[in-house]
Scaffold this active site. Structure first.
Site, short mmCIF file in Angstrom:
data_model
loop_
_atom_site.label_atom_id
_atom_site.label_comp_id
_atom_site.label_asym_id
_atom_site.label_seq_id
_atom_site.Cartn_x
_atom_site.Cartn_y
_atom_site.Cartn_z
N CYS A 67 0.86 -1.18 0.00
CA CYS A 67 0.00 0.00 0.00
C CYS A 67 0.90 1.23 0.00
O CYS A 67 2.12 1.09 -0.14
CB CYS A 67 -0.95 -0.01 1.19
SG CYS A 67 -0.12 -0.04 2.79
N THR A 68 0.34 2.41 0.14
CA THR A 68 1.11 3.63 -0.06
C THR A 68 2.31 3.73 0.89
O THR A 68 3.45 3.88 0.44
CB THR A 68 0.20 4.86 0.12
OG1 THR A 68 -0.99 4.64 -0.61
CG2 THR A 68 0.89 6.13 -0.35
#
Ligand SMILES: [Zn+2]
Ligand SMILES: [Zn+2]
Length: 295
Positions: A186-187
């Site tokens: 994810c980010t």
């Protein structure tokens, strides 16, 4: 000079309300703005302001014993990037809708995926490839974010918000991945801390998570590794690239031209984000959901 600090830490917080009051007073006194979420399982924050104030904030926050190991990423930006200072107590610091399922101790999430640094990720992929096996990348973000950038051949679950992951995982769609090596990403890494533990709990046997998320991977490999496209970011910029060589993998919803630019639907009741090229975005009449607004 101004900076934004981004951080999260999973640790048991017996009195989240006391932490909230302390954090609010601390940020307020230093003139910082941003968003901080506190739960019984930890803290997740983004604060911006003058560099000296941000550093003083991080130093003071690390004085709380549970936050001693707080890792902070710094990025360009300032207090002006936030409308106000918001410090809130929630059931979860990332909203998966599973507050009772997550287990946290002083070392972090219990029973989550194995953390891989970017180099370790490449080692895993190379070793498995040599053995004739593929490593599966599993996107831990909202599906729309992957429209403009993702790991090559990643599985992108059909999630509109993080709350949809449990339904997706329980649907049986991904059961054939349960015996394969799966890397969640994810980010910045926080969503995978929870997602990887939910997957382990549901019988995925070999789960990894990308430490520091796409951001740290991009710092290490830019556009010369396994990532392709842009990174969606939750601030005014809306997307960022690791280099000038970034591929544009997003396509305009109207004309299929390459683009990385999301626009809100012009229907005020909808505001759904859709990809448009500059030409199609220039006319508000065309900025309507192509298949009709659902809101
Ligand atoms: Zn277009
Ligand atoms: Zn719409």
């Amino acid at each position: 000079m101004n900076r934004i600090a981004l951080y999260y830490l999973f640790t048991p917080l017996p009195d989240p309300e006391a932490v909230r009051l302390w954090q609010h007073t601390l940020c307020d006194s230093l003139g910082l703005r941003g968003r901080i979420l506190i739960s019984p399982d930890g803290i997740n924050g983004t604060v911006g302001g003058p560099l000296d104030a941000v550093k003083a904030y991080v130093k003071a926050t690390r004085q709380y014993p549970g936050f001693r190991g707080l890792e902070v990423k710094y990025s360009e930006g300032s207090a002006e990037d936030f409308p106000r200072l918001s410090v809130k107590v929630r059931k979860e610091i990332v909203s998966f809708g599973a507050p009772g399922e997550l287990k946290v101790d002083e070392h972090g999430v219990v029973g989550g995926g194995v953390h891989l640094r970017p180099e370790e990720l490449h080692e895993l992929v190379d070793a498995r490839r040599a053995a004739g096996e593929d490593v599966v990348f599993f996107d831990g973000r909202n599906a729309f974010e992957a429209q403009i950038g993702r790991f090559k051949n990643a599985v992108v679950p059909d999630v509109e918000t993080t709350r949809d992951f449990i339904r997706e995982l329980d649907s049986g769609k991904y059961d054939e991945l349960k015996d394969k090596p799966v890397v969640t990403y994810c980010t910045g890494g926080v969503r995978c801390e929870v997602l990887s533990s939910l997957m382990v709990n549901r019988g995925f046997k070999e789960v990894y998570q990308l430490d520091g998320g796409i951001v740290r991977y991009g710092e290490a490999y830019g556009d010369k590794g396994l990532w392709e496209g842009s990174l969606y970011v939750f601030d005014r910029r809306m997307h960022t690239e690791f280099s000038d060589d970034a591929e544009v993998i997003g396509r305009c919803a109207r004309c299929e031209a390459p683009t990385s630019k999301f626009e809100n639907c012009s229907n005020p009741a909808c505001r759904k984000l859709t990809l448009y090229c500059a030409d199609c975005a220039s006319d508000p009449a065309t900025l309507r959901c192509p298949e009709g607004c659902t809101a």
